[in-house]
Structures are given as structure tokens and as C-alpha cells.
Write a protein that holds these residues in place. Structure first.
Motif, PDB file in Angstrom:
ATOM      1  N   ASP A  79       7.816   3.217   0.724  1.00  0.00           N
ATOM      2  CA  ASP A  79       7.139   2.301  -0.300  1.00  0.00           C
ATOM      3  C   ASP A  79       5.832   3.177  -0.666  1.00  0.00           C
ATOM      4  OD1 ASP A  79       5.772   2.285   2.254  1.00  0.00           O
ATOM      5  OD2 ASP A  79       5.208  -0.080   2.019  1.00  0.00           O
ATOM      6  N   GLN A  80       5.708   4.352  -0.274  1.00  0.00           N
ATOM      7  CA  GLN A  80       4.322   5.223  -0.759  1.00  0.00           C
ATOM      8  C   GLN A  80       4.601   6.136  -1.762  1.00  0.00           C
ATOM      9  OE1 GLN A  80       3.761   6.376   3.630  1.00  0.00           O
ATOM     10  NE2 GLN A  80       1.675   5.200   3.264  1.00  0.00           N
ATOM     11  N   ASP A  81       5.467   5.789  -2.578  1.00  0.00           N
ATOM     12  CA  ASP A  81       5.694   6.822  -3.700  1.00  0.00           C
ATOM     13  C   ASP A  81       4.331   6.830  -4.717  1.00  0.00           C
ATOM     14  OD1 ASP A  81       6.984   3.890  -4.360  1.00  0.00           O
ATOM     15  OD2 ASP A  81       7.068   4.792  -6.229  1.00  0.00           O
ATOM     16  N   THR A  83      -2.259   7.264 -11.107  1.00  0.00           N
ATOM     17  CA  THR A  83      -1.473   5.973 -10.640  1.00  0.00           C
ATOM     18  C   THR A  83      -2.522   4.605 -10.595  1.00  0.00           C
ATOM     19  OG1 THR A  83      -2.033   6.233  -8.272  1.00  0.00           O
ATOM     20  CG2 THR A  83      -0.121   7.302  -9.155  1.00  0.00           C
ATOM     21  N   THR A  84      -1.871   3.703 -10.348  1.00  0.00           N
ATOM     22  CA  THR A  84      -2.655   2.355 -10.184  1.00  0.00           C
ATOM     23  C   THR A  84      -2.979   2.098  -8.830  1.00  0.00           C
ATOM     24  OG1 THR A  84      -1.177   1.149 -10.518  1.00  0.00           O
ATOM     25  CG2 THR A  84      -2.374   1.670 -12.489  1.00  0.00           C
ATOM     26  N   ALA A  85      -2.363   2.885  -7.863  1.00  0.00           N
ATOM     27  CA  ALA A  85      -2.468   2.664  -6.464  1.00  0.00           C
ATOM     28  C   ALA A  85      -3.911   2.717  -5.982  1.00  0.00           C
ATOM     29  CB  ALA A  85      -1.823   3.753  -5.776  1.00  0.00           C
ATOM     30  N   PRO A  86      -4.091   1.725  -4.906  1.00  0.00           N
ATOM     31  CA  PRO A  86      -5.357   1.893  -4.435  1.00  0.00           C
ATOM     32  C   PRO A  86      -5.945   3.333  -3.724  1.00  0.00           C
ATOM     33  CG  PRO A  86      -4.093   0.454  -3.113  1.00  0.00           C
ATOM     34  CD  PRO A  86      -3.195   0.934  -4.219  1.00  0.00           C
ATOM     35  N   PRO A  87      -7.084   3.588  -3.563  1.00  0.00           N
ATOM     36  CA  PRO A  87      -7.407   4.689  -2.835  1.00  0.00           C
ATOM     37  C   PRO A  87      -6.770   4.989  -1.420  1.00  0.00           C
ATOM     38  CG  PRO A  87      -9.521   3.435  -3.226  1.00  0.00           C
ATOM     39  CD  PRO A  87      -8.433   2.729  -3.972  1.00  0.00           C
ATOM     40  N   PRO A  88      -6.415   6.045  -0.927  1.00  0.00           N
ATOM     41  CA  PRO A  88      -5.755   6.371   0.247  1.00  0.00           C
ATOM     42  C   PRO A  88      -6.885   5.910   1.306  1.00  0.00           C
ATOM     43  CG  PRO A  88      -6.515   8.503  -0.774  1.00  0.00           C
ATOM     44  CD  PRO A  88      -6.594   7.426  -1.674  1.00  0.00           C
ATOM     45  N   ARG A  89      -6.329   5.294   2.407  1.00  0.00           N
ATOM     46  CA  ARG A  89      -7.249   4.936   3.582  1.00  0.00           C
ATOM     47  C   ARG A  89      -7.068   6.338   4.587  1.00  0.00           C
ATOM     48  NH1 ARG A  89      -6.705   1.046   6.840  1.00  0.00           N
ATOM     49  NH2 ARG A  89      -4.332   1.115   6.750  1.00  0.00           N
ATOM     50  N   TRP A  90      -8.106   6.686   4.945  1.00  0.00           N
ATOM     51  CA  TRP A  90      -8.227   7.866   6.252  1.00  0.00           C
ATOM     52  C   TRP A  90      -8.413   7.505   7.377  1.00  0.00           C
ATOM     53  CZ3 TRP A  90      -6.531  12.237   3.699  1.00  0.00           C
ATOM     54  CH2 TRP A  90      -6.537  12.498   2.237  1.00  0.00           C
ATOM     55  N   THR A  91      -8.244   8.377   8.403  1.00  0.00           N
ATOM     56  CA  THR A  91      -8.297   8.178   9.879  1.00  0.00           C
ATOM     57  C   THR A  91      -8.248   9.475  10.261  1.00  0.00           C
ATOM     58  OG1 THR A  91      -7.665   7.019  11.816  1.00  0.00           O
ATOM     59  CG2 THR A  91      -5.737   7.623  10.435  1.00  0.00           C
ATOM     60  N   PRO A 125      -8.257  15.316   8.553  1.00  0.00           N
ATOM     61  CA  PRO A 125      -7.993  13.870   8.259  1.00  0.00           C
ATOM     62  C   PRO A 125      -6.448  13.496   8.188  1.00  0.00           C
ATOM     63  CG  PRO A 125      -8.664  15.380   6.324  1.00  0.00           C
ATOM     64  CD  PRO A 125      -8.912  15.987   7.501  1.00  0.00           C
ATOM     65  N   ARG A 126      -6.119  12.427   8.386  1.00  0.00           N
ATOM     66  CA  ARG A 126      -4.714  11.721   8.367  1.00  0.00           C
ATOM     67  C   ARG A 126      -4.907  10.347   7.376  1.00  0.00           C
ATOM     68  NH1 ARG A 126      -2.520  10.176  14.311  1.00  0.00           N
ATOM     69  NH2 ARG A 126      -2.021  12.315  15.167  1.00  0.00           N
ATOM     70  N   LEU A 127      -3.739  10.300   6.678  1.00  0.00           N
ATOM     71  CA  LEU A 127      -3.311   9.349   5.940  1.00  0.00           C
ATOM     72  C   LEU A 127      -3.110   7.795   7.026  1.00  0.00           C
ATOM     73  CD1 LEU A 127      -1.501  10.405   2.815  1.00  0.00           C
ATOM     74  CD2 LEU A 127      -3.642   9.883   3.036  1.00  0.00           C
ATOM     75  N   ALA A 128      -4.055   6.605   6.997  1.00  0.00           N
ATOM     76  CA  ALA A 128      -3.917   5.714   8.000  1.00  0.00           C
ATOM     77  C   ALA A 128      -2.660   5.239   7.964  1.00  0.00           C
ATOM     78  CB  ALA A 128      -5.003   4.742   7.420  1.00  0.00           C
ATOM     79  N   ASP A 129      -1.903   4.897   6.917  1.00  0.00           N
ATOM     80  CA  ASP A 129      -0.495   4.317   6.967  1.00  0.00           C
ATOM     81  C   ASP A 129       0.688   4.990   7.018  1.00  0.00           C
ATOM     82  OD1 ASP A 129      -2.054   1.826   7.043  1.00  0.00           O
ATOM     83  OD2 ASP A 129      -2.314   1.857   4.839  1.00  0.00           O
ATOM     84  N   ALA A 130       0.746   6.574   7.087  1.00  0.00           N
ATOM     85  CA  ALA A 130       1.810   7.361   7.310  1.00  0.00           C
ATOM     86  C   ALA A 130       2.987   6.945   8.346  1.00  0.00           C
ATOM     87  CB  ALA A 130       1.135   8.701   7.278  1.00  0.00           C
ATOM     88  N   LEU A 131       4.153   7.260   7.963  1.00  0.00           N
ATOM     89  CA  LEU A 131       5.148   6.798   8.716  1.00  0.00           C
ATOM     90  C   LEU A 131       5.061   7.831  10.142  1.00  0.00           C
ATOM     91  CD1 LEU A 131       8.030   5.569   9.409  1.00  0.00           C
ATOM     92  CD2 LEU A 131       9.095   7.266   8.046  1.00  0.00           C
TER      93      LEU A 131
END
Length: 168
Positions: free
Chosen positions: A75-77, A88-96, A104-110
Motif C-alpha cells: 500500500d506504499q506505492d 504525489t498527494t501522499a503525506p510526508p514520510p515518517r522517519w525513525t 534514517p529509516r522509513l517508519a512504516d516499511a515492511l
């Protein structure tokens, strides 16, 4: 023999791949690029490879830096498009960050694979970056984002196993 680059790209697009975003820190800020050229190389030592176009921003900045490979969920296309430079109209990425804190990592990656730089190789118009795996994480139950012939098709559900044991 002269090879038509567009025809070759179309041919190679028939190989389905997973979609990742490779992230690093540039000037104190997180930076990422969508990459489908990612593979495991070795378990001992633990090494992975990413291939980036040498003229891309990420290709110019990744050299000698720790990086994280973020495996995207199906769902992260929009996130994949964002890091590929599309509007895109996607919200900005969340970082962790991982406990290792390398990049840095993407907070919601698989799944995420944190790497320290291992080696770089000339790959023609690309640079092949090998990273030594320092930390990793995965979230069970998700499905990967797949890239095939310029699109993000969905995988069919896996059939139920006769044993009921999801590990076999």
C-alpha cells in the motif's frame, strides 16, 4: 552490436521486483531514493547490494555513507513515487532510526536493513553499493510492493497451507 536502450529497458521490465527506498543522511537531513535493484549478496559476512544511477542525487551522495534499505508494503506505492521524484498527494514520510542509529529509516516499511559502507563498484551508468548489514527489522503479516512493466500490481493471496504452520 548496438542495443536500443528503450527496448532493453522494456525487456528487463518483464522481471518483477520488490520495491525499496534506500535512505541515508545528507547534510543532517534524511534523503531517499526508490530502488528496485536490491539483492542479498552474502550471509557471512552479511552483505546486500543496491544499484543507483551514478548521476542521481542518491548515487552521488551514498558513497561512503551508512544507508538503510526500506522494503515497501503493497500500500506504499505513493511513497515509492515520492522518492522516485514524482509529485504525489501522499503525506510526508515518517522517519525513525534503529538502535544502531546508522541511517534514517522509513517508519512504516515492511522490512528495514541498516548497512555500513562495505564497497563500491563501477556498474556502467550505475554504481553498485555493497553494504554490511549492521541491523535489520521486519514486520510480519504485510505484503511487499511489487514493480512489473512500469506498474505496481498486487500479489494474489497465498493459499492456506495444509499443515496450518505458516513457517513451512
Amino acid at each position: 552490436m548496438d542495443i536500443d536502450r528503450r527496448s532493453l529497458r522494456t525487456c528487463l521490465g518483464h522481471f518483477a521486483t520488490g520495491v525499496t527506498v534506500v535512505t541515508c543522511e545528507v547534510g543532517g537531513a534524511p534523503h531517499g531514493a526508490t530502488v528496485n535493484a536490491f539483492t542479498a549478496v552474502s550471509l557471512d559476512p552479511a552483505l546486500v547490494l543496491v544499484s543507483l544511477h551514478r548521476e542521481s542525487t542518491a548515487g552521488r551522495h551514498l558513497g561512503g555513507r551508512p544507508f538503510t534499505v526500506n522494503v515497501l508494503r503493497e500500500d506504499q506505492d505513493a511513497l515509492a513515487r515520492h522518492f522516485a521524484g514524482h509529485r504525489t498527494t501522499a503525506p510526508p514520510p515518517r522517519w525513525t532510526r534503529s538502535a544502531a542509529g546508522l541511517a534514517p529509516r522509513l517508519a512504516d516499511a515492511l522490512a528495514t536493513v541498516d548497512c555500513s559502507p562495505w564497497a563500491e563498484y563501477d556498474g556502467g551508468d550505475h554504481v553498485l553499493f555493497l553494504g554490511r548489514v549492521e541491523a535489520f527489522d521486519h514486520r510480519g503479516g504485510g505484503r511487499p510492493l511489487v514493480f512489473y512493466r512500469g506498474e505496481f500490481p498486487r500479489l494474489a493471496p497465498l493459499p492456506a497451507l495444509a499443515t496450518g504452520d505458516p513457517t513451512h
